[in-house]
Design a protein around this motif. Structure first.
Motif, PDB file in Angstrom:
ATOM      1  N   GLU A  18     -19.990 -49.259  14.250  1.00 55.61           N
ATOM      2  CA  GLU A  18     -20.432 -50.642  14.250  1.00 55.61           C
ATOM      3  C   GLU A  18     -19.524 -51.479  13.351  1.00 55.61           C
ATOM      4  O   GLU A  18     -19.031 -50.998  12.335  1.00 55.61           O
ATOM      5  N   ARG A  48     -23.055 -54.247  17.245  1.00 52.81           N
ATOM      6  CA  ARG A  48     -22.963 -53.036  18.061  1.00 52.81           C
ATOM      7  C   ARG A  48     -22.231 -53.370  19.357  1.00 52.81           C
ATOM      8  O   ARG A  48     -22.490 -54.394  19.965  1.00 52.81           O
ATOM      9  N   GLU A 107     -19.516 -45.642   9.979  1.00 58.96           N
ATOM     10  CA  GLU A 107     -19.340 -44.304  10.553  1.00 58.96           C
ATOM     11  C   GLU A 107     -19.890 -44.224  11.972  1.00 58.96           C
ATOM     12  O   GLU A 107     -19.461 -43.388  12.765  1.00 58.96           O
ATOM     13  N   ASP A 108     -20.856 -45.105  12.300  1.00 57.39           N
ATOM     14  CA  ASP A 108     -21.448 -45.130  13.638  1.00 57.39           C
ATOM     15  C   ASP A 108     -20.639 -45.967  14.620  1.00 57.39           C
ATOM     16  O   ASP A 108     -21.032 -46.148  15.767  1.00 57.39           O
TER      17      ASP A 108
END
Length: 50
Positions: free
Chosen positions: A20, A38, A17-18
């Protein structure tokens, strides 16, 4: 018998969700590892569990 060498097989590859990249692998002996990548730093973040 000789030493065991971990040969990871990919179980999952996706995006969190971020944003990554997440890669989960598991050896036949049961050792699992998760790596996250990342975009900003380009380096993997390793975490392993037995």
């Amino acid at each position: 018998m000789g030493e065991h060498v971990h040969v990871p097989f990919s179980e999952f590859l996706g995006v969190s969700e971020d944003g990554e990249l997440v890669e989960r692998s598991r050896c036949r002996c049961g050792v699992a590892s998760t790596r996250t990548y990342r975009v900003e730093d380009g380096e993997p973040d390793d975490s392993s569990s037995s």
